[in-house]
Design a protein around this motif. Structure first.
Motif: not given
Length: 185
Positions: A42-58
């Motif tokens: 879910p943290a990779t979703q556009d709008g709800a998250g960052s929109g990215f695969l990332c080690v800095e996601n929440d």
């Protein structure tokens, strides 16, 4: 638009759903390590998250990965994060979905010639890699990729009643990232 961004756009156009971009802090197609997990969270979703695969996601999974990278002396730029099933579903992919994700892994490897090490994090990543090895051995034959297997960085991978087993899994995660770092030296 970068090669990696064009590739993700292409995946989105395949009609399987939404796929996140790889965050710019990662190495993208210049990365030396391909990190395969299960599916975009879910943290990779556009709008709800960052929109990215990332080690800095929440999320806890990203936080754990970031800690593992730091402990092993690896940089986020060394990593190309990916998934056994690259489209957002927020659940474990079925065997059929993993088969659909296999060509995406093969194409990604073709776009990322600097990859030397593949870290498979979790059962779905291992199962997807098995499909890659079984159905596309010609792609792997040309590359001498070191493959490191470990547990998924999510808290679910540590769920067991046995505290000793939980600690063994936690330790294996750390060891796996250290193996990756050693392979890059």
């Amino acid at each position: 638009m970068t090669t990696g961004e064009r590739y993700v756009e292409e995946l989105r156009d395949r009609g399987r759903g939404w796929a996140p971009f790889v965050a710019p802090l990662h190495g993208g197609v210049e990365a030396r390590v391909l990190s395969v997990l299960r599916d975009p969270g879910p943290a990779t979703q556009d709008g709800a998250g960052s929109g990215f695969l990332c080690v800095e996601n929440d999320d806890v999974t990203a936080e754990t990965q970031c800690e593992l990278l730091e402990r092993a002396g690896l940089r986020a730029a060394d990593l190309l994060p990916w998934n056994a099933y690259p489209w957002y579903i927020n659940r474990a992919p079925t065997a059929a979905e993993r088969r659909l994700g296999t060509p995406a892994i093969i194409q990604l490897l073709e776009l990322a010639p600097a990859v030397e090490v593949v870290i498979l994090q979790g059962n779905d990543a291992r199962a997807a890699w098995h499909l890659v090895r079984t159905h596309h051995p010609e792609v792997l034959r040309a590359r001498r990729l070191e493959v490191v297997e470990t547990y998924h960085p999510s808290p679910q991978a540590l769920r067991t009643r046995d505290p000793a087993e939980r600690e063994r899994r936690r330790l294996r995660r750390t060891e796996a990232f250290e193996e990756v770092a050693a392979a890059l030296r």
